[in-house]
Design a protein around this motif. Structure first.
Motif, PDB file in Angstrom:
ATOM      1  N   ALA A 155     100.070  52.728   9.387  1.00  0.00           N
ATOM      2  CA  ALA A 155     100.421  51.479  10.049  1.00  0.00           C
ATOM      3  C   ALA A 155      99.200  50.580  10.076  1.00  0.00           C
ATOM      4  CB  ALA A 155     100.898  51.758  11.476  1.00  0.00           C
ATOM      5  N   ALA A 156      99.425  49.278   9.958  1.00  0.00           N
ATOM      6  CA  ALA A 156      98.303  48.332   9.969  1.00  0.00           C
ATOM      7  C   ALA A 156      97.468  48.525  11.228  1.00  0.00           C
ATOM      8  CB  ALA A 156      98.831  46.903   9.886  1.00  0.00           C
ATOM      9  N   ARG A 157      96.165  48.394  11.082  1.00  0.00           N
ATOM     10  CA  ARG A 157      95.260  48.592  12.223  1.00  0.00           C
ATOM     11  C   ARG A 157      94.163  47.552  12.190  1.00  0.00           C
ATOM     12  NH1 ARG A 157      94.861  54.548  10.071  1.00  0.00           N
ATOM     13  NH2 ARG A 157      93.963  54.267   7.998  1.00  0.00           N
ATOM     14  N   SER A 158      93.618  47.293  13.361  1.00  0.00           N
ATOM     15  CA  SER A 158      92.566  46.294  13.508  1.00  0.00           C
ATOM     16  C   SER A 158      91.296  46.963  14.006  1.00  0.00           C
ATOM     17  CB  SER A 158      93.016  45.207  14.501  1.00  0.00           C
ATOM     18  OG  SER A 158      91.987  44.257  14.703  1.00  0.00           O
ATOM     19  N   TYR A 159      90.213  46.745  13.274  1.00  0.00           N
ATOM     20  CA  TYR A 159      88.911  47.274  13.684  1.00  0.00           C
ATOM     21  C   TYR A 159      88.180  46.182  14.463  1.00  0.00           C
ATOM     22  CZ  TYR A 159      89.920  50.885  10.233  1.00  0.00           C
ATOM     23  OH  TYR A 159      90.498  51.907   9.525  1.00  0.00           O
ATOM     24  N   ARG A 160      87.845  46.473  15.692  1.00  0.00           N
ATOM     25  CA  ARG A 160      87.241  45.458  16.549  1.00  0.00           C
ATOM     26  C   ARG A 160      85.718  45.455  16.412  1.00  0.00           C
ATOM     27  NH1 ARG A 160      89.015  42.168  20.409  1.00  0.00           N
ATOM     28  NH2 ARG A 160      87.482  41.420  21.933  1.00  0.00           N
ATOM     29  N   ASP A 161      85.148  44.269  16.510  1.00  0.00           N
ATOM     30  CA  ASP A 161      83.698  44.101  16.540  1.00  0.00           C
ATOM     31  C   ASP A 161      83.123  44.984  17.648  1.00  0.00           C
ATOM     32  OD1 ASP A 161      81.085  43.179  16.737  1.00  0.00           O
ATOM     33  OD2 ASP A 161      81.618  41.070  16.804  1.00  0.00           O
ATOM     34  N   SER A 162      82.114  45.792  17.333  1.00  0.00           N
ATOM     35  CA  SER A 162      81.533  46.722  18.296  1.00  0.00           C
ATOM     36  C   SER A 162      80.545  46.069  19.249  1.00  0.00           C
ATOM     37  CB  SER A 162      80.818  47.864  17.561  1.00  0.00           C
ATOM     38  OG  SER A 162      81.692  48.540  16.703  1.00  0.00           O
ATOM     39  N   GLY A 163      80.097  44.838  18.921  1.00  0.00           N
ATOM     40  CA  GLY A 163      79.034  44.256  19.723  1.00  0.00           C
ATOM     41  C   GLY A 163      77.726  44.998  19.483  1.00  0.00           C
ATOM     42  N   MET A 164      76.673  44.585  20.177  1.00  0.00           N
ATOM     43  CA  MET A 164      75.355  45.201  19.983  1.00  0.00           C
ATOM     44  C   MET A 164      74.432  44.807  21.117  1.00  0.00           C
ATOM     45  SD  MET A 164      73.421  42.570  17.450  1.00  0.00           S
ATOM     46  CE  MET A 164      72.151  42.372  18.712  1.00  0.00           C
ATOM     47  N   THR A 165      73.323  45.501  21.210  1.00  0.00           N
ATOM     48  CA  THR A 165      72.225  45.115  22.086  1.00  0.00           C
ATOM     49  C   THR A 165      70.948  45.152  21.261  1.00  0.00           C
ATOM     50  OG1 THR A 165      71.911  47.416  22.789  1.00  0.00           O
ATOM     51  CG2 THR A 165      73.301  46.024  24.182  1.00  0.00           C
ATOM     52  N   TRP A 166      69.956  44.365  21.645  1.00  0.00           N
ATOM     53  CA  TRP A 166      68.676  44.381  20.947  1.00  0.00           C
ATOM     54  C   TRP A 166      67.817  45.512  21.491  1.00  0.00           C
ATOM     55  CZ3 TRP A 166      68.376  42.151  16.545  1.00  0.00           C
ATOM     56  CH2 TRP A 166      69.066  40.957  16.288  1.00  0.00           C
ATOM     57  N   VAL A 167      67.427  46.418  20.599  1.00  0.00           N
ATOM     58  CA  VAL A 167      66.520  47.502  20.954  1.00  0.00           C
ATOM     59  C   VAL A 167      65.090  46.967  21.011  1.00  0.00           C
ATOM     60  CG1 VAL A 167      65.620  49.746  20.227  1.00  0.00           C
ATOM     61  CG2 VAL A 167      68.044  49.195  19.886  1.00  0.00           C
ATOM     62  N   ARG A 168      64.741  46.170  20.039  1.00  0.00           N
ATOM     63  CA  ARG A 168      63.479  45.446  19.967  1.00  0.00           C
ATOM     64  C   ARG A 168      63.703  44.285  19.013  1.00  0.00           C
ATOM     65  NH1 ARG A 168      61.611  46.918  14.996  1.00  0.00           N
ATOM     66  NH2 ARG A 168      61.946  49.077  14.310  1.00  0.00           N
ATOM     67  N   GLU A 169      62.711  43.439  18.851  1.00  0.00           N
ATOM     68  CA  GLU A 169      62.879  42.290  17.970  1.00  0.00           C
ATOM     69  C   GLU A 169      63.239  42.746  16.553  1.00  0.00           C
ATOM     70  OE1 GLU A 169      60.459  38.307  16.435  1.00  0.00           O
ATOM     71  OE2 GLU A 169      59.518  39.679  17.861  1.00  0.00           O
ATOM     72  N   GLY A 170      64.365  42.234  16.055  1.00  0.00           N
ATOM     73  CA  GLY A 170      64.775  42.534  14.698  1.00  0.00           C
ATOM     74  C   GLY A 170      65.557  43.822  14.520  1.00  0.00           C
ATOM     75  N   LEU A 171      65.773  44.586  15.593  1.00  0.00           N
ATOM     76  CA  LEU A 171      66.503  45.844  15.487  1.00  0.00           C
ATOM     77  C   LEU A 171      67.575  45.924  16.561  1.00  0.00           C
ATOM     78  CD1 LEU A 171      66.870  48.635  14.153  1.00  0.00           C
ATOM     79  CD2 LEU A 171      65.248  49.534  15.838  1.00  0.00           C
ATOM     80  N   ALA A 172      68.829  46.051  16.136  1.00  0.00           N
ATOM     81  CA  ALA A 172      69.960  46.142  17.054  1.00  0.00           C
ATOM     82  C   ALA A 172      70.353  47.585  17.291  1.00  0.00           C
ATOM     83  CB  ALA A 172      71.150  45.366  16.502  1.00  0.00           C
TER      84      ALA A 172
END
Length: 274
Positions: A109-126
Motif C-alpha cells: 500500500a502507498a506509504r509516506s516517509y516523513r521528514d525526520s527533522g534534526m538537531t545541530w550536534v556542532r557547526e556543520g554536523l547534524a
C-alpha cells in the motif's frame, strides 16, 4: 592527480555512456544543493535524469515572509511546487516520491516517509531530532524503503544510481538513511551506485568540474524561496585550486548559514560496483 577510488575504475566512465541515471535524495532542495551541477550537466548532455525524493521536507524551517501568514496551502504542497520547478530547471525528466508508484514495492500500500527533522550536534554536523516519530524516514523499517527504491530501479532501469556518501552531506539522519537505502537497493537490483562527496575536500573521490551548470543551478536554487536565499554567483578564481577554481552559487540557508555551492562533483563507486 586524484587517485581512483576503490577498485581503480573511474566512476565517471559509467556516466560517460549512461542513457538513464536515478538520483536519490532525502528532501526537497537536496537535489539542487548536493547534485545540481552534476544533474544539470547530465541532462544537458541528453541523459534521462530521474529523481526520487524520500520526504516532503515537512520539518524544515521556513524563510520568514516566504509563506503567506494566512495562506491555505500546506507546507508540503508548497514544497512540492518548489521541487517541481527546480527539477524542471535542472532538466530532470521524471520526479517521484518514495512510497508512491512506481517507487513502491509490489503489492504494498502507498506509504509516506516523513521528514525526520534534526538537531545541530556542532557547526556543520547534524544529529537526530528527539521529536522524530515512528513514521519518519530515518526510523521506519529500512526494508520498506529499500523495497520501494528497488521497485523504482526496476521500473526506470538506470545505468547508475546517484546518492549520498556515508557522511550524508552534513550528517542529517535522513541523508544517512538515504545512503544506506540507496546502497542496499542498488545492490539488490545489481545496478552500480555512485556516491557523491559530502565535502569539497573529501579524499578517495574522482573529481570533475561542471562550470556550464552555473546558471541552471542558480535558477533551481532560487525556486526554494521557503528554504534558502540565493545571494548571487561567484566566478572561477584565477589560479586557485579545488572548489575555488570553478564558478559557484552563494546561498544563505534558513538558519542563517552561508554556503558556497561549487560547480564541481566528487564521485566514488559503491555497492555492487565497489
Amino acid at each position: 592527480m586524484t587517485p581512483l577510488p576503490h577498485d581503480g575504475r573511474d566512476p565517471w566512465d559509467l556516466l560517460a555512456g549512461a542513457r538513464t541515471v536515478l538520483a536519490v535524495h532525502a528532501h526537497p532542495d537536496d537535489e539542487s544543493l548536493a547534485t545540481g551541477a552534476l544533474l544539470a550537466e547530465l541532462s544537458a548532455r541528453g541523459v534521462r535524469v530521474v529523481l526520487v525524493t524520500a520526504t516532503r521536507g515537512e520539518e524544515g524551517e521556513i524563510v520568514p515572509g516566504s509563506v503567506p501568514a494566512h495562506g491555505s496551502r500546506a507546507l508540503e504542497e508548497i514544497r512540492a511546487g518548489e521541487i517541481d520547478a527546480a527539477a524542471r530547471t535542472l532538466g530532470v525528466a521524471e520526479r517521484h516520491m518514495l512510497g508512491e508508484p512506481p517507487a513502491l514495492a509490489p503489492d504494498a500500500a502507498a506509504r509516506s516517509y516523513r521528514d525526520s527533522g534534526m538537531t545541530w550536534v556542532r557547526e556543520g554536523l547534524a544529529g537526530p531530532s528527539p521529536d522524530a516519530g515512528p513514521d519518519s524516514f530515518s526510523l521506519r523499517p529500512m526494508d520498506e524503503a529499500t523495497a520501494d527504491l528497488a521497485a523504482l530501479i526496476e521500473a526506470v532501469r538506470p545505468e547508475a544510481v546517484i546518492g549520498y556518501d556515508d557522511a550524508g552531506t552534513y550528517g542529517h539522519p535522513d541523508h544517512v538513511r538515504a545512503h544506506h537505502v540507496s546502497a542496499a537497493a542498488s545492490a539488490r537490483a545489481g545496478v552500480p551506485m555512485l556516491e557523491v562527496a559530502s565535502t569539497q575536500d573529501a579524499e578517495g573521490f574522482s573529481w570533475r568540474e561542471q562550470p556550464a551548470s552555473l546558471e541552471a543551478v542558480a535558477a533551481a536554487l532560487a525556486c526554494y524561496r521557503t528554504q534558502l536565499t540565493v545571494l548571487g554567483t561567484r566566478p572561477a578564481v584565477a589560479g586557485a585550486a579545488g572548489a575555488d577554481a570553478v564558478p559557484a552559487v552563494l546561498v544563505r540557508h534558513v538558519g542563517g548559514q552561508d554556503e558556497v555551492i561549487a560547480m564541481r562533483t566528487g564521485l566514488r563507486l559503491s555497492g555492487p560496483a565497489r
